[in-house]
Write an enzyme that holds these catalytic residues in place. Structure first.
Site, PDB file in Angstrom:
ATOM      1  N   SER A 124       0.873  -1.181   0.000  1.00 40.91           N
ATOM      2  CA  SER A 124       0.000   0.000   0.000  1.00 40.91           C
ATOM      3  C   SER A 124       0.901   1.219   0.000  1.00 40.91           C
ATOM      4  O   SER A 124       2.060   1.137   0.437  1.00 40.91           O
ATOM      5  CB  SER A 124      -0.845  -0.005   1.283  1.00 40.91           C
ATOM      6  OG  SER A 124      -1.296   1.295   1.593  1.00 40.91           O
TER       7      SER A 124
ATOM      8  N   TYR B 187      -2.091  -1.070  10.445  1.00 39.72           N
ATOM      9  CA  TYR B 187      -2.089  -1.296   8.989  1.00 39.72           C
ATOM     10  C   TYR B 187      -0.783  -0.771   8.379  1.00 39.72           C
ATOM     11  O   TYR B 187      -0.106  -1.479   7.621  1.00 39.72           O
ATOM     12  CB  TYR B 187      -3.298  -0.573   8.377  1.00 39.72           C
ATOM     13  CG  TYR B 187      -3.459  -0.752   6.893  1.00 39.72           C
ATOM     14  CD1 TYR B 187      -4.018  -1.913   6.377  1.00 39.72           C
ATOM     15  CD2 TYR B 187      -3.076   0.245   6.001  1.00 39.72           C
ATOM     16  CE1 TYR B 187      -4.189  -2.081   5.012  1.00 39.72           C
ATOM     17  CE2 TYR B 187      -3.242   0.088   4.633  1.00 39.72           C
ATOM     18  CZ  TYR B 187      -3.800  -1.074   4.142  1.00 39.72           C
ATOM     19  OH  TYR B 187      -3.965  -1.231   2.792  1.00 39.72           O
TER      20      TYR B 187
HETATM   21  C1  BGC Z   1      -6.148   1.641   1.864  1.00 38.26           C
HETATM   22  C2  BGC Z   1      -7.276   2.540   1.439  1.00 38.26           C
HETATM   23  C3  BGC Z   1      -6.802   3.977   1.350  1.00 38.26           C
HETATM   24  C4  BGC Z   1      -5.535   4.091   0.548  1.00 38.26           C
HETATM   25  C5  BGC Z   1      -4.975   5.509   0.510  1.00 38.26           C
HETATM   26  C6  BGC Z   1      -4.962   1.870   0.991  1.00 38.26           C
HETATM   27  O1  BGC Z   1      -3.927   1.046   1.394  1.00 38.26           O
HETATM   28  O2  BGC Z   1      -6.581   0.293   1.782  1.00 38.26           O
HETATM   29  O3  BGC Z   1      -8.340   2.422   2.360  1.00 38.26           O
HETATM   30  O4  BGC Z   1      -7.816   4.770   0.740  1.00 38.26           O
HETATM   31  O5  BGC Z   1      -4.562   3.223   1.063  1.00 38.26           O
HETATM   32  O6  BGC Z   1      -4.927   6.086   1.786  1.00 38.26           O
END
Ligand code: BGC
Length: 261
Positions: free
Chosen positions: A145, A158
């Site tokens: 991410s 996360y």
């Molecule tokens: C998340 C999303 C978020 C994006 C940008 C991703 O890793 O799962 O929920 O909108 O990052 O912040």
């Protein structure tokens, strides 16, 4: 389309929805054979299977918890039993939930770590073990991410998991490069999937997110799937250990866009 992908066998974790489903379908279009892993969305996994078959690929759906060794072993066994081998493993399954860190329960922390980080370790370990033992120059793609780089208050667990995925990817890429095994990190920004559906129902929240994206739109899962296909193909044969941001520029410090600073 990438000709060399035809007939290749892949496992895609979390392939029943969102980015994972779109990656799996793209592999179907590439005429690959795909093991679709799902956790609870059997219907979504069956949809993925049907879509893949309709494009001329092969697929089978398997329920498994990616945070468990038994679950991962089931996925590997299915690839080998059904399709005879394994060429590619995509650690895509992921989850997120929000909490101020001083109130974050250890249980929520652990759930996120189990899927997002333990799952990546266990999946990579199984794939590496298979590649090494069978002398296969296979490939692993880890779905990270933009939050492997951008701090994300109230999503500390996360962000910690995704930062961990990035360094894990780089480390094993280095460890297995001499065997011709490639490991890359695919790092999406804000993408139109179930994980964001509730948030984006609120138009104001959606516009706020868009204002953080230099390209001014929420990404499509197909745009991430296209990057996955390239990383899987031999067109990226000299690429390993990289983190490919597919984020419309979100990681480019958008607040500096007009030369402020
Ligand atoms: C998340 C999303 C978020 C994006 C940008 C991703 O890793 O799962 O929920 O909108 O990052 O912040």
């Amino acid at each position: 389309m990438y000709k060399d992908l035809e007939g290749k066998v892949a496992v895609v974790t979390g392939g029943s929805k969102g980015i994972g489903q779109e990656v799996a379908i793209r592999f179907g279009k590439e005429k690959m054979a795909v093991v679709i892993n799902y956790h609870s969305d059997e219907e979504g996994a069956n949809e993925s299977v049907e879509a893949i078959e309709s494009h001329g690929g092969e697929a089978v759906a398997v329920q498994a918890d990616v945070g468990s060794e038994e679950g991962i072993q089931t996925l590997l066994d299915t690839a080998v039993d059904h399709f005879g081998k394994l060429d590619l493993w995509v650690n895509n399954a992921g989850m997120e939930n929000q909490s101020p860190t001083h109130e974050l329960s250890f249980d929520d922390w652990s759930k996120v770590m189990s899927v997002n980080l333990d799952g990546v370790f266990l999946g990579s370990k199984a794939a590496l073990n298979y590649f090494v033992k069978n002398n296969i120059k296979g490939s692993i793609i880890n779905m990270s991410s933009v939050h492997d780089k951008i701090p994300w208050p109230t999503f500390a667990h996360y962000a910690a998991s995704k930062g961990g995925v990035k360094m894990f990817t780089e480390t094993i890429a280095l460890e297995y490069a001499h065997k011709g095994i490639r490991v890359n990190n695919l790092s999406p920004g804000a993408i139109n999937t179930d994980i964001n559906a509730e948030k984006f129902e609120d138009e104001e929240a959606k516009q706020k997110t868009i204002s953080m994206i230099p390209m001014n739109y929420i990404g499509k899962p197909e745009e991430v799937a296209a990057a996955a296909a390239w990383l899987a193909s031999s067109e990226s044969s000299y690429v390993t250990g990289t983190t490919l941001h597919v984020d419309g520029g979100m990681t480019l410090y958008p607040s500096f866009e007009k030369g402020d600073g």
